[in-house]
Design an enzyme around this catalytic site. Structure first.
Site, PDB file in Angstrom:
ATOM      1  N   CYS A  35      51.003  46.227  18.791  1.00 49.33           N
ATOM      2  CA  CYS A  35      51.567  47.307  17.968  1.00 49.33           C
ATOM      3  C   CYS A  35      51.796  48.571  18.771  1.00 49.33           C
ATOM      4  O   CYS A  35      52.474  49.483  18.313  1.00 49.33           O
ATOM      5  CB  CYS A  35      50.656  47.605  16.772  1.00 49.33           C
ATOM      6  SG  CYS A  35      49.040  48.212  17.245  1.00 49.33           S
ATOM      7  N   CYS A 104      43.179  46.932  13.492  1.00 46.09           N
ATOM      8  CA  CYS A 104      43.117  48.380  13.683  1.00 46.09           C
ATOM      9  C   CYS A 104      41.654  48.831  13.787  1.00 46.09           C
ATOM     10  O   CYS A 104      41.333  49.731  14.571  1.00 46.09           O
ATOM     11  CB  CYS A 104      43.807  49.103  12.534  1.00 46.09           C
ATOM     12  SG  CYS A 104      45.378  48.367  12.051  1.00 46.09           S
TER      13      CYS A 104
HETATM   14 FE1  FES Z   1      48.238  48.869  15.462  1.00 46.59          FE
HETATM   15 FE2  FES Z   1      47.080  49.533  13.238  1.00 46.59          FE
HETATM   16  S1  FES Z   1      49.008  48.610  13.448  1.00 46.59           S
HETATM   17  S2  FES Z   1      46.290  49.740  15.201  1.00 46.59           S
END
Ligand code: FES
Length: 143
Positions: A35, A104
């Site tokens: 991400c 996360c």
């Molecule tokens: Fe990457 Fe939350 S989507 S840390």
């Protein structure tokens, strides 16, 4: 049921402990390659206790809420408690995260562990390497 608990929303909207500790005793930075989010945790440690913890998170709301909750959970606690903090404990304290957001909370656990590792290394303190993320097999850490 709402996707995010009230606690997640609260810690996202009013994050606790945002910032930098200039004279930190340990700093840990991790990133999630998928991400692209980055989390940095600063710890001030005195007499084997976390006297202050701050974070900078460039990431999603769940990552911000996780860093906020994680720093709250370890502040004032012995180093051993901070080392034992799991991402599950962070998720539970937040009253849950959606399954696809669990990673996360992992950033928060890893960033705290790396900050503690940094503290041990700066001070020449012996530590059990098995308690830390294995750097060779992991692509999260930016070190
Ligand atoms: Fe990457 Fe939350 S989507 S840390």
């Amino acid at each position: 049921m709402a996707l995010y608990s009230d606690k997640v929303m609260d810690h996202f909207r009013n994050p606790r402990n945002v910032g930098v500790i200039e004279d930190a005793d340990g700093v840990g930075e991790v990133g999630n390659a998928k991400c692209g989010d980055i989390m940095k945790i600063y710890l001030k440690i005195q007499d084997d206790r976390i006297v202050d913890a701050k974070f900078e998170t460039f990431g999603c709301g769940s990552a911000i809420a996780s860093s906020s909750m994680a720093t709250e959970l370890i502040k004032g606690k012995p180093v051993s408690d901070a080392l034992a903090l799991t991402n599950q404990a962070v998720v539970e304290a937040l009253d849950g995260l959606p399954t696809h957001k669990i990673h996360c909370s992992v950033l928060a656990e890893e960033a705290i562990k790396l900050a503690l590792k940094d503290y041990y290394e700066r001070n020449g303190i012996e530590y059990d390497k098995s308690q830390f993320p294995c750097c060779e097999s992991c692509d999260h850490c930016s070190h």
